[in-house]
Design a protein around this motif. Sequence first.
Motif, short mmCIF file in Angstrom:
data_model
loop_
_atom_site.label_atom_id
_atom_site.label_comp_id
_atom_site.label_asym_id
_atom_site.label_seq_id
_atom_site.Cartn_x
_atom_site.Cartn_y
_atom_site.Cartn_z
N ARG A 400 8.89 0.51 -10.93
CA ARG A 400 9.32 1.56 -9.99
C ARG A 400 8.13 2.20 -9.30
N LEU A 401 7.03 2.34 -10.06
CA LEU A 401 5.83 2.97 -9.51
C LEU A 401 5.00 2.02 -8.65
N ARG A 402 5.17 0.70 -8.86
CA ARG A 402 4.29 -0.28 -8.22
C ARG A 402 4.17 -0.11 -6.71
N PRO A 403 5.27 0.06 -5.96
CA PRO A 403 5.10 0.19 -4.50
C PRO A 403 4.18 1.35 -4.11
N TRP A 404 4.33 2.48 -4.80
CA TRP A 404 3.46 3.62 -4.48
C TRP A 404 2.04 3.36 -4.95
N LEU A 405 1.88 2.83 -6.16
CA LEU A 405 0.55 2.59 -6.69
C LEU A 405 -0.23 1.58 -5.84
N GLU A 406 0.44 0.55 -5.33
CA GLU A 406 -0.25 -0.50 -4.60
C GLU A 406 -0.28 -0.27 -3.09
N ASP A 407 0.23 0.88 -2.63
CA ASP A 407 0.25 1.20 -1.20
C ASP A 407 -1.06 1.88 -0.82
N PRO A 408 -1.93 1.23 0.00
CA PRO A 408 -3.20 1.86 0.38
C PRO A 408 -3.02 3.07 1.29
N ALA A 409 -1.83 3.25 1.85
CA ALA A 409 -1.57 4.39 2.73
C ALA A 409 -1.18 5.64 1.96
N CYS A 410 -1.03 5.53 0.64
CA CYS A 410 -0.70 6.70 -0.18
C CYS A 410 -1.97 7.15 -0.89
N PRO A 411 -2.62 8.22 -0.41
CA PRO A 411 -3.93 8.62 -0.97
C PRO A 411 -3.81 9.12 -2.41
N LYS A 412 -4.74 8.65 -3.23
CA LYS A 412 -4.74 9.00 -4.65
C LYS A 412 -6.10 9.55 -5.05
N LEU A 413 -6.09 10.36 -6.10
CA LEU A 413 -7.28 11.04 -6.60
C LEU A 413 -7.33 10.83 -8.11
N GLY A 414 -8.53 10.67 -8.64
CA GLY A 414 -8.65 10.54 -10.09
C GLY A 414 -9.99 11.05 -10.57
N GLN A 415 -10.13 11.08 -11.89
CA GLN A 415 -11.40 11.39 -12.55
C GLN A 415 -11.82 10.13 -13.26
#
Length: 922
Positions: A400-415
């Motif tokens: 379920r999360l894969r499309p969002w996780l693998e979408d380069p247009a959805c900016p993500k932030l991490g430590q």
Amino acid sequence: MTRPKTLVLVDGSSYLYRAFHAMPDLRAVPGDPASAPTGAIRGMINMLQALKKEVPADYAACVFDASGPTFRDALYPEYKQHRAPMPDDLRAQIEPIHEVVRLLGWPVLCIPGVEADDVIGTLAATAAGQGMQVVISSGDKDLSQLVNEHITIIDTMNGKKRDVAGVTAEFGVPPTLMVDYQALVGDAVDNVPGVPKVGPKTAAKWLTEYGSLDALLANAGAIKGVAGENLRGALDWLPTARTLVTIKTDCDLAGHLDGLPAIDAIAVGAEQADVLRDFYQKYGFKSLARALPSAVVPDAGASGDLFATPDASAVAVQAQQREVTYDTILTWEQLDGWLARLKAAPLAALDTETTSLDELRAEIVGVSFSVEPGAAAYIPLAHNGPDAPPQLPLAEVLERLRPWLEDPACPKLGQHVKYDRHVFANHGIQVRGYAHDTMLQSYVLEVHKPHGLTSLAERHTGRTGISYEDLCGKGAKQIPFAQVPVDKAAAYSCEDSDQTLDVHRVLWPQLQADDKLRGIYELEMACSETLFRIERNGVLIDAGKLAAQSHALGQRILQLEQEAYAIAGQPFNLGSPKQLGEIFFDKLGMPVVKKTATGARSTDEEVLEKLAEDYPLPAKLLEHRSLCKLKGTYTDKLSTLADPRTGRVHTHYAQAVAVTGRLSSNEPNLQNIPIRTPEGRRVREAFVAPAGRVIASADYSQIELRIMAHISGDEALLHAFREGLDVHRATAAEVFGVALDQVSSEQRRYAKVINFGLIYGMSSFGLAKNLGIETKAAAAYIDRYFQRYPGVKQYMEETKAQAKARGYVETVFGRRLYLPEINSPNGPRRGAAERAAINAPMQGTAADLIKKAMVAVQGELDARKPEVLMIMQVHDELVFELPEGEVDWLRREIPRLMAGVAALQVPLLAEVGVGPDWDKAH
């Protein structure tokens, strides 16, 4: 049953000296040596804040020595006569330290005519008599005489705890005998003589045998030998010594505690935030000021752009004062709701909880997100504790999360996003769209500080949170994260994502405001993705070759042991400093080169190298040590680190460790393979290519010297590199005044040592030692070098001056390399910082260049040659595994790419070697 109240007493005089010596030479105005010194102040604040977290207290005081004499001076005029005067820079910080201690909520006691130890002793005894628990924070062993079932001493600098058992174990006598013990051994710091030639072991032995100093003195006539004579000679002095070392516990403090009973007067107070803020601003402690709560909370989101943060202090205030809403996702409906929030978010913080710190083996236990300050969610996926609720199935949730996780247009932030990339990749998901990493933001902005999330959150937002140990415990009793109750795991993980978002809101605007630092950060982000690929690829290991090398090394090690025994004339333990000392100095009559801090004759590496110049046994030991280390670290261990399914080793590249920007590798450490010895070089033979493929190495040639030529602008150096000359031969021709074709191999060797030595700030003494020549001759070579290369000398002087003014130097591309000791009053520390100032821009620029090369090369491989794998980065070298048919392409294109990542005043040159293994590729 109510717990007893706790009194914490801080030995302020001990603290301030330790803070002064432990901290760098900080100034109220960074880089301005004329501004007020602040290192001891900052150290004091750090120590008190740490203590307050570690030991909650009902009552507390920070006790300092007052100036002027005490009863001990009247009793013994030589008391403390040998103490050096307080350094001027520390004296200037005493009053501000007293002020800030009070502002932090600690009562301050500084009583004329009474030493701090006596005030501490009186308050401790009073509180213990009232049934309180007393904790004394000090590194002073003299206070051990106060310890009993109610009084404990802790040393926060090294974690040492002195309770009754701890004192007995450390000194050999219980606290009740510590006064007698101190009288016997004396106190060199306070200039109190003990019994001559009587040390801790003898004192402890006597007191254990006779039970007390009085009983010992009554039997002094029975003590034999020199020690007995010395004891009898000190009979008249020892009562005075005992009085001097005895801490008083009955001082009259009434006139100094505002008329209150002793303990009531030292109740813990609250921090005075508003006044503290002014204090912090005055002394340049901006991060401390930002972390303080404020009565006014600005609306950081008023502009409509959550991440266009107007002021870091506003973020800190919001972080500390807002309510948080953390959800635990246990239903598909909840997950769908959060997926919609994630897809709509301008930036989402993402964090994983896993089964392991080994990123290539870690599996997901849970995932958390945060999309706005104070709002986060946790999805438990593999909790298996006894009270774990039913959880959504891991595989289906990830799909379920894969499309969002693998979408380069959805900016993500991490430590530390590289770790999370690996974790998701272990489950078949290639995360795209990582726009930010708070660990790397901190690394670029404040390389000299810690970059862990706990430290970042506390430093930049004032938030403290749940620690991993709080959840899982420590050591043998630590439980896996999967067994942590879901409600606690959710609070912990949500807090991590929420804090990551807060830290980003503080750090990202600072990077946006500086184009050069932003460029370095963008390079680090791109490099993180490339390193993820390199780590994932790994390198094939030939276990058979390693086993054969280990066997050969083992045989040689045994042979060396026998040869050492023959030289010594007896068997001995090659690892025992005591036995080595006896054989070296007593039996074989070798000269003592230096002694240890305890006065023992040293046999460390430096001593062995010096003695090996004239004696065969130390040379054998040096070879033995190096082969044992090589065997234990590499030939025995490498095979055990390989993935059993593939036979490949996957090193971990730590990106945010070295202050110069260099990468460090571990498990295995590829950078420390000792390639200067045949045995060390042979280890690289075990890094091999599979059938039909080869190993290729692309290495920047003389990169730091080329950078030196560029940044110094020295015409002679520029000419040598532009004309493609052998730079060491060219330097030899200049220094020795001969034609290029007349330079001997020995002269070229000297020139090479000079070239690289001066990059690292080598002195004439160091050069002389390295070349085996007189210091005067080495100084003459350096003088001649600077005469022929005046631009280098000018660069060195200008760089040191710039570093002193700003507190940091920069690489060619703008990476900042901080030098906190550059204005230190301590000569050796300052000298080391000056040498680092000269070298750091070259090391740092070389680090920037190899990172730029990695990113450029990986981009080309992805676009044109996906079958060519980048498998290692070591120093200035990139290592590849490729099909045999792609060798010509690689020889042509990789040097072109590496040379084209920057336009310097001299050409960049990368050389390529190819072979069946890493060694033969050189």
